[in-house]
Design an enzyme around this catalytic site. Structure first.
Site, PDB file in Angstrom:
ATOM      1  N   ASN A  23      -9.781  -2.616   0.813  1.00  0.00           N
ATOM      2  CA  ASN A  23      -9.218  -1.866  -0.306  1.00  0.00           C
ATOM      3  C   ASN A  23     -10.170  -0.813  -0.868  1.00  0.00           C
ATOM      4  O   ASN A  23      -9.735   0.096  -1.581  1.00  0.00           O
ATOM      5  CB  ASN A  23      -8.701  -2.827  -1.390  1.00  0.00           C
ATOM      6  N   CYS A 117       2.750  -4.107   2.018  1.00  0.00           N
ATOM      7  CA  CYS A 117       3.310  -5.459   1.994  1.00  0.00           C
ATOM      8  C   CYS A 117       4.463  -5.526   1.005  1.00  0.00           C
ATOM      9  O   CYS A 117       4.446  -4.839  -0.016  1.00  0.00           O
ATOM     10  CB  CYS A 117       2.246  -6.474   1.587  1.00  0.00           C
ATOM     11  N   PRO A 123       6.356  -0.211  -7.854  1.00  0.00           N
ATOM     12  CA  PRO A 123       6.538   1.124  -8.423  1.00  0.00           C
ATOM     13  C   PRO A 123       5.241   1.933  -8.448  1.00  0.00           C
ATOM     14  O   PRO A 123       4.152   1.371  -8.305  1.00  0.00           O
ATOM     15  CB  PRO A 123       6.997   0.837  -9.856  1.00  0.00           C
ATOM     16  N   ASP A 305      -4.715 -11.736  -4.103  1.00  0.00           N
ATOM     17  CA  ASP A 305      -4.847 -11.656  -2.641  1.00  0.00           C
ATOM     18  C   ASP A 305      -5.440 -12.938  -2.031  1.00  0.00           C
ATOM     19  O   ASP A 305      -5.556 -13.044  -0.809  1.00  0.00           O
ATOM     20  CB  ASP A 305      -5.683 -10.429  -2.245  1.00  0.00           C
TER      21      ASP A 305
HETATM   22  N1  EPU Z   1       2.542  -1.577 -11.119  1.00  0.00           N
HETATM   23  C1  EPU Z   1       3.458  -0.918 -11.904  1.00  0.00           C
HETATM   24  N2  EPU Z   1       3.464   0.450 -11.883  1.00  0.00           N
HETATM   25  C2  EPU Z   1       2.597   1.170 -11.121  1.00  0.00           C
HETATM   26  C3  EPU Z   1       1.659   0.479 -10.325  1.00  0.00           C
HETATM   27  C4  EPU Z   1       1.656  -0.902 -10.353  1.00  0.00           C
HETATM   28  O1  EPU Z   1       4.255  -1.549 -12.614  1.00  0.00           O
HETATM   29  O2  EPU Z   1       2.656   2.396 -11.155  1.00  0.00           O
HETATM   30  C5  EPU Z   1       2.519  -3.048 -11.157  1.00  0.00           C
HETATM   31  C6  EPU Z   1       2.822  -3.650  -9.773  1.00  0.00           C
HETATM   32  O3  EPU Z   1       4.209  -3.780  -9.571  1.00  0.00           O
HETATM   33  C7  EPU Z   1       2.101  -4.974  -9.860  1.00  0.00           C
HETATM   34  C8  EPU Z   1       0.870  -4.663 -10.736  1.00  0.00           C
HETATM   35  O4  EPU Z   1       1.188  -3.466 -11.436  1.00  0.00           O
HETATM   36  O5  EPU Z   1       2.910  -5.914 -10.510  1.00  0.00           O
HETATM   37  C9  EPU Z   1      -0.444  -4.455  -9.991  1.00  0.00           C
HETATM   38  O6  EPU Z   1      -0.267  -3.471  -8.982  1.00  0.00           O
HETATM   39  P1  EPU Z   1      -1.478  -2.573  -8.463  1.00  0.00           P
HETATM   40  O7  EPU Z   1      -1.122  -1.161  -8.653  1.00  0.00           O
HETATM   41  O8  EPU Z   1      -2.750  -3.075  -9.071  1.00  0.00           O
HETATM   42  O9  EPU Z   1      -1.475  -2.912  -6.915  1.00  0.00           O
HETATM   43  P2  EPU Z   1      -1.741  -1.910  -5.702  1.00  0.00           P
HETATM   44  O10 EPU Z   1      -2.732  -0.885  -6.081  1.00  0.00           O
HETATM   45  O11 EPU Z   1      -0.452  -1.485  -5.109  1.00  0.00           O
HETATM   46  C10 EPU Z   1      -3.797  -3.232  -4.783  1.00  0.00           C
HETATM   47  C11 EPU Z   1      -4.183  -3.842  -3.477  1.00  0.00           C
HETATM   48  C12 EPU Z   1      -3.359  -5.098  -3.236  1.00  0.00           C
HETATM   49  C13 EPU Z   1      -3.565  -6.062  -4.399  1.00  0.00           C
HETATM   50  C14 EPU Z   1      -3.289  -5.379  -5.729  1.00  0.00           C
HETATM   51  C15 EPU Z   1      -3.629  -6.247  -6.926  1.00  0.00           C
HETATM   52  C16 EPU Z   1      -4.856  -1.896  -2.242  1.00  0.00           C
HETATM   53  C17 EPU Z   1      -4.582  -0.953  -1.132  1.00  0.00           C
HETATM   54  N3  EPU Z   1      -3.966  -2.869  -2.424  1.00  0.00           N
HETATM   55  O12 EPU Z   1      -2.406  -2.908  -4.670  1.00  0.00           O
HETATM   56  O13 EPU Z   1      -3.910  -5.665  -2.068  1.00  0.00           O
HETATM   57  O14 EPU Z   1      -2.719  -7.179  -4.254  1.00  0.00           O
HETATM   58  O15 EPU Z   1      -4.043  -4.168  -5.834  1.00  0.00           O
HETATM   59  O16 EPU Z   1      -4.970  -6.601  -6.910  1.00  0.00           O
HETATM   60  O17 EPU Z   1      -5.861  -1.792  -2.920  1.00  0.00           O
HETATM   61  C18 EPU Z   1      -3.932  -6.963  -0.111  1.00  0.00           C
HETATM   62  O18 EPU Z   1      -5.066  -6.524   0.126  1.00  0.00           O
HETATM   63  O19 EPU Z   1      -3.412  -7.921   0.519  1.00  0.00           O
HETATM   64  C19 EPU Z   1      -3.140  -6.340  -1.168  1.00  0.00           C
HETATM   65  C20 EPU Z   1      -1.836  -6.471  -1.252  1.00  0.00           C
END
Ligand code: EPU
Length: 429
Positions: A23, A117, A123, A305
């Site tokens: 990440n 995933c 969103p 994770d």
């Molecule tokens: N969310 C919103 N609005 C947004 C963005 C996020 O409501 O604009 C919500 C999501 O729906 C979720 C929460 O906020 O409920 C957290 O989402 P986040 O944006 O933090 O997740 P992400 O950036 O899409 C990254 C990791 C994920 C990990 C999450 C949480 C990367 C590429 N992916 O995802 O990693 O689960 O943070 O720590 O950095 C994995 O490595 O297996 C993986 C899924």
């Protein structure tokens, strides 16, 4: 399509080296777009999500040179156009980082909606809220997000939810914006700090990464640099959980113990013994596993994770454990697969009640996503009999040489190539 075949019952022992953090890598590689020169990036994990990010950069016109197995030299200073088409963006969630990086450099970006995933709705409203606060106009048409501005200007941004992706994207867009950007309620994950350190090495002015307020003074330009990515917290946690599950003893090398404290604490609560060294951890279990409760939360809480992996430990522990998923709406899709192996797990919304059954049994299962796949490997290692895991392409998105690493610890795991089914109309008779 390949599958993993695992015969359970072997206690893991020996040493394993953790790769660079997925990440962090998927944020840092697109961030090279911001530099006016070439960046040498070390400790890059050899996983398919990284290949997908590099593929996008390459197709945008970047020059990418392999220096050695884990080091790339990337010159993204002359791109053809700030556009990421659908077929490339859909492969992964982190493709959204091209929005922030292209906006930061060119004040314009057109990127297809990201994939990744499936944990229910994913969103990007907070990313968009951040970009708009920086003076960017956003439109969404035919699955493409188009973002443009005459000049990005710093602003005060309050995130409504703690989001890793939104924090990364706003940082990328703001490093060369005019004036001061403040991100409140920002994510604090180790990869956020790593990205900030990378941007600072390129000449950015960022303070507060790792806290919930990040301050960014825009600078006029960023230069190339040499940078080494941090070790992967979740890969390390997965090997820790596997060592504990099998009742083995494993030295996990190339880690930052501070990043693993919350995982270590939970594993110790369940019966593990952990010795901490400068950049390694010795993990063993000699006592029976006991129940625990886990609530996943943004860093420094227990990482979502690691949730599926810990569910396997709970399945073979004494007593009943409760998991509360505090980040994603739907991260229990793996439960049906673990149930095939004899686990007793009841899910109600964001809560799972895991009744320890002592022992799992081998079964044919499918990896529903990356960490679900990691959990099924651990399940296979402790199950009685031979487990077959399909859809391992999900696992390859985030774990480098996973079967070789487990094999080096004494696991009986093989990769089997299963030829794709031939349909009658394609068959030559
Ligand atoms: N969310 C919103 N609005 C947004 C963005 C996020 O409501 O604009 C919500 C999501 O729906 C979720 C929460 O906020 O409920 C957290 O989402 P986040 O944006 O933090 O997740 P992400 O950036 O899409 C990254 C990791 C994920 C990990 C999450 C949480 C990367 C590429 N992916 O995802 O990693 O689960 O943070 O720590 O950095 C994995 O490595 O297996 C993986 C899924």
């Amino acid at each position: 399509m390949d599958k993993f075949v695992i015969t359970g019952g072997k206690k893991l022992s020996g040493e394993v080296e953790v790769s660079g953090a997925k990440n962090a890598a998927v944020a840092i590689i697109p961030a090279t777009i911001l530099a006016d020169g070439s960046c040498r990036i070390e400790n890059i994990p050899n996983i398919s999500d990284v290949t997908s990010v590099i593929d996008i950069l390459y197709k945008l016109g970047a020059r990418v040179k392999l220096i050695n197995k884990t080091t790339l030299e990337i010159d993204s200073s002359n791109l053809y156009a700030p556009v990421v088409p659908n077929e490339l963006a859909r492969k992964m969630r982190a493709s959204s980082y091209f929005l922030g990086a292209l906006l930061g450099k060119y004040s314009h970006a057109k990127v297809a909606m990201p994939g990744g995933c499936d944990f229910g709705v994913r969103p990007i409203d907070q990313h968009i809220k951040g970009f708009e606060a920086l003076g960017v106009n956003i439109s969404l048409e035919h699955g493409m997000v188009e973002a443009s501005s005459v000049q990005l200007k710093g602003n005060h941004i309050y995130l409504d939810v703690v989001s890793v992706g939104a924090t990364v994207n706003i940082m990328l867009a703001a490093v060369m914006a005019q004036g001061l950007t403040i991100i409140e309620n920002s994510a604090k994950e180790p990869h956020i700090v790593d990205l900030a350190n990378f941007l600072s090495t390129m000449g950015a002015d960022i303070r507060g990464a790792g806290t919930d307020v990040i301050k960014i003074h825009g600078v006029e330009r960023l230069h190339g640099c040499t940078y080494s990515i941090i070790p992967d917290q979740i890969e390390a946690g997965t090997f820790m959980a596997a060592a504990v599950a099998t009742g083995g003893e494993v030295l996990i090398k190339n880690v930052i113990p501070k990043h693993l404290e919350i995982i270590s604490a939970k594993l110790e609560e369940m019966g593990a013994e952990i010795e901490e060294y400068d950049d390694s951890l010795l993990v063993r279990r000699t006592k029976p596993l006991i129940r625990a409760n886990v609530k996943t939360m943004p860093h420094p809480g227990f990482p979502t994770d690691m949730q599926p992996q810990i569910a396997v430990l709970m399945s073979i522990a004494e007593g009943t454990s409760i998991i509360t998923e505090g980040v994603w709406d739907n991260r229990f899709r793996y439960v049906d697969e673990l149930k095939r192996m004899g686990a007793s797990i009841q899910v109600d919304g964001k809560i799972a009640v895991v009744e320890g059954v002592g022992r799992l049994m081998a079964a044919p299962v499918k990896a529903t996503d990356l960490r679900a796949g990691a959990a099924l490997i651990i399940g296979g290692l402790v199950a009685q009999g031979t487990t077959e895991i399909e859809d391992i392409q999900h696992i390859e998105r985030g774990y480098e040489n996973v079967e070789e690493k487990f094999r080096s610890l004494g696991a009986d795991i093989q990769r089997i190539n299963v030829p794709d089914e031939i349909s009658y109309d394609k068959a030559i008779i």
